[in-house]
Enzyme design. Structure first.
Site, PDB file in Angstrom:
ATOM      1  N   HIS A 156       0.863  -1.177   0.000  1.00  0.00           N
ATOM      2  CA  HIS A 156       0.000   0.000   0.000  1.00  0.00           C
ATOM      3  C   HIS A 156       0.910   1.242   0.000  1.00  0.00           C
ATOM      4  CE1 HIS A 156      -2.732   2.984   1.868  1.00  0.00           C
ATOM      5  NE2 HIS A 156      -3.732   2.208   1.485  1.00  0.00           N
ATOM      6  N   ASP A 177       2.831  -4.798   8.076  1.00  0.00           N
ATOM      7  CA  ASP A 177       1.606  -4.033   7.849  1.00  0.00           C
ATOM      8  C   ASP A 177       0.457  -5.038   7.943  1.00  0.00           C
ATOM      9  OD1 ASP A 177      -0.640  -2.847   6.855  1.00  0.00           O
ATOM     10  OD2 ASP A 177       0.308  -1.978   5.076  1.00  0.00           O
ATOM     11  N   GLN A 225      -4.666  -5.525   6.686  1.00  0.00           N
ATOM     12  CA  GLN A 225      -5.619  -6.447   6.049  1.00  0.00           C
ATOM     13  C   GLN A 225      -5.571  -7.853   6.642  1.00  0.00           C
ATOM     14  OE1 GLN A 225      -7.941  -5.446   4.051  1.00  0.00           O
ATOM     15  NE2 GLN A 225      -7.178  -3.434   3.459  1.00  0.00           N
ATOM     16  N   LYS A 245     -10.793  -0.827  10.249  1.00  0.00           N
ATOM     17  CA  LYS A 245     -10.898  -1.998   9.365  1.00  0.00           C
ATOM     18  C   LYS A 245     -11.283  -3.252  10.146  1.00  0.00           C
ATOM     19  CE  LYS A 245      -7.428  -0.259   6.109  1.00  0.00           C
ATOM     20  NZ  LYS A 245      -8.169   0.134   4.905  1.00  0.00           N
ATOM     21  N   CYS A 248      -4.670   2.387  -3.822  1.00  0.00           N
ATOM     22  CA  CYS A 248      -3.464   2.912  -3.148  1.00  0.00           C
ATOM     23  C   CYS A 248      -2.293   1.963  -3.324  1.00  0.00           C
ATOM     24  CB  CYS A 248      -3.706   3.167  -1.667  1.00  0.00           C
ATOM     25  SG  CYS A 248      -4.928   4.422  -1.358  1.00  0.00           S
TER      26      CYS A 248
HETATM   27  N1  PLP Z   1      -1.895  -0.877   4.482  1.00  0.00           N
HETATM   28  C1  PLP Z   1      -2.809  -1.641   3.871  1.00  0.00           C
HETATM   29  C2  PLP Z   1      -2.423  -3.011   3.396  1.00  0.00           C
HETATM   30  C3  PLP Z   1      -4.100  -1.161   3.673  1.00  0.00           C
HETATM   31  O1  PLP Z   1      -4.992  -1.908   3.041  1.00  0.00           O
HETATM   32  C4  PLP Z   1      -4.425   0.138   4.133  1.00  0.00           C
HETATM   33  C5  PLP Z   1      -5.768   0.721   3.898  1.00  0.00           C
HETATM   34  O2  PLP Z   1      -6.429   0.465   2.936  1.00  0.00           O
HETATM   35  C6  PLP Z   1      -3.445   0.878   4.791  1.00  0.00           C
HETATM   36  C7  PLP Z   1      -2.197   0.340   4.950  1.00  0.00           C
HETATM   37  C8  PLP Z   1      -3.713   2.249   5.320  1.00  0.00           C
HETATM   38  O3  PLP Z   1      -4.644   2.209   6.359  1.00  0.00           O
HETATM   39  P1  PLP Z   1      -5.226   3.536   6.988  1.00  0.00           P
HETATM   40  O4  PLP Z   1      -5.725   4.374   5.852  1.00  0.00           O
HETATM   41  O5  PLP Z   1      -6.320   3.063   7.895  1.00  0.00           O
HETATM   42  O6  PLP Z   1      -4.113   4.194   7.734  1.00  0.00           O
END
Ligand code: PLP
Length: 407
Positions: free
Chosen positions: A123, A200, A203, A226, A365
């Site tokens: 991401h 990270d 997900q 999430k 993203c």
């Molecule tokens: N990392 C991953 C794999 C994600 O799917 C997301 C959000 O879609 C994020 C990071 C960023 O999360 P947040 O926008 O809640 O900080």
């Protein structure tokens, strides 16, 4: 496993009708999940009856709010099986957690020419945070390629280590491909090179048990929204041995011990990294969300969602001209990205929406991954514990109707 109808009744929004016509089919859970009553009610109760700033007051309400906030930290600690609540930092979400590590780990342990290993399926938050450090001090990003099947190329990963590798920062589950990475192996290999790992888990934490001690990860980030919790709160788990040696992220209240113009000393963990008034009501909501998930049982949730994922991949795969991205094995969870013939993903998403079906469209993203896949974007259905096979059927029917309209 659990009574799906009873569970759905806990989420009032799922009873909504879209455009006054179609029942909502919410398949955008990878972006954010809906909230059960107990999360919203606990937050409302706190605002109505407890509200006071935490950690600073001798008065009754402040003490009570502080106790609730710290109890929530303990709920998160148990949920991740961290060995100490000092290792649980509240942040605004995964993005802030990753930025914190890039900035503070970077300042403490990296200099020009040092390297971070990320992957092609990250991401943007796990790419750009490191690029900011690159701009500040001249570090380098090394990138693990993604295979044709949508998996990390583990052989290439091993080859990326050099004497300048300082940290590995990799996603547990891809938000586009649904790939469940062999994260334990990723960590084992990094540790064999004496390199720490940031996971990270945005997900993964909503869909599977994550035990930071069993994984032996050094840092792990996730977002409350999430996993059925409120927006504006997330978590950074960090091993005390690292956090102790890292400088604070932001300056302000809470994070100090003593302040003078000559010398300021910092607070102990975890407060050193929590400048300013924390979102203590959101932490209550997050703790309730974790209780909710625990009561259903993470294994039950995972079994249900894996079954939905398998079913969706099978049903979508059976449709003519539909290409489903991501691995075709058990290492594919809760996220199904697809492309239908030459229909633009935005047209598909817009027309599905007219039928009450909420999917995500675009680059998710993850632009570097889109380049790797050779597409500009995809449609993405992502599942939560309350989704049903009937909703997958509605998606399949919806795609059929859109094809008739556009082809
Ligand atoms: N990392 C991953 C794999 C994600 O799917 C997301 C959000 O879609 C994020 C990071 C960023 O999360 P947040 O926008 O809640 O900080």
């Amino acid at each position: 496993m659990y009574d799906l109808e009873a569970v759905r009744a806990q989420f009032p929004i799922l009873a909504r009708t879209i455009y006054n016509k179609y029942p909502l089919v919410y398949l955008d859970n990878g972006a954010t999940t809906q909230k059960p009553r107990q999360v919203v009610e606990a937050m409302t109760e706190e605002y109505y009856n407890v509200n006071a700033n935490v950690h600073r007051g001798v008065h009754f309400l402040s003490q009570q709010a502080t106790e609730l906030h710290e109890r929530s930290r303990e709920v998160v600690r148990r949920f991740l099986n961290a060995s100490s609540a000092n290792e649980i930092l509240f942040t605004r979400g995964t993005t802030e957690s990753i930025n914190l590590v890039a900035a503070c780990f970077g300042q403490a342990f990296m200099k020009e020419g040092d390297e971070v290993i990320v992957s092609e399926m990250e991401h943007h938050s796990n790419i750009v945070s490191w690029q900011l450090l690159q701009q500040r001090i001249g570090i380098r990003l090394r990138v693990v390629p993604v295979t044709e099947e949508g998996r990390l190329d583990m052989e290439a990963y091993e080859r990326l280590f050099t004497p300048r590798t300082r940290i590995v920062s990799i996603t547990h589950v891809s938000n586009v491909l649904g790939t469940v990475n062999p994260i334990k192996e990723v960590i084992r290999i990094a540790h064999a090179h004496d390199v720490p790992v940031l996971v990270d888990a945005a997900q993964s934490v909503p869909h599977m048990s994550v035990d930071v001690q069993a994984l032996d990860c050094d840092f792990l980030a996730f977002s409350g929204h999430k996993i059925y919790g409120p927006t504006g709160i997330g978590v950074l788990y960090g091993k005390e041995t690292w956090l102790d040696r890292m400088p604070p992220y932001m300056g302000g209240g809470e994070m100090i011990e003593h302040v003078s113009f000559e010398k300021t000393t910092f607070n102990a963990l975890p407060y050193k990294f929590e400048a300013g008034t924390p979102d203590y009501v959101a932490s209550t909501g997050l703790a309730q969300a974790i209780h909710f998930v625990n009561e259903l049982g993470m294994d039950n949730i995972q079994a249900h969602e894996s079954e939905l994922t398998r079913y969706a991949m099978e049903q979508l795969g059976n449709l003519p001209a539909v290409h489903v991205f991501g691995p075709k094995g058990d290492d594919h969870d809760a996220v199904v990205s697809f492309q239908v013939g030459h229909i633009h993903h935005l047209d598909m998403g817009t027309l599905l929406d007219r039928l009450g079906i909420a999917v995500r469209t675009g680059h998710h993203c993850a632009e570097p991954l889109m380049h790797r896949l050779g597409v500009e974007g995809t449609c993405r259905a992502s599942f939560a514990l309350y989704n049903t096979k009937a909703e997958v059927d509605a998606l399949v029917q919806g795609i059929r109707r859109v094809r008739v309209m556009l082809e």
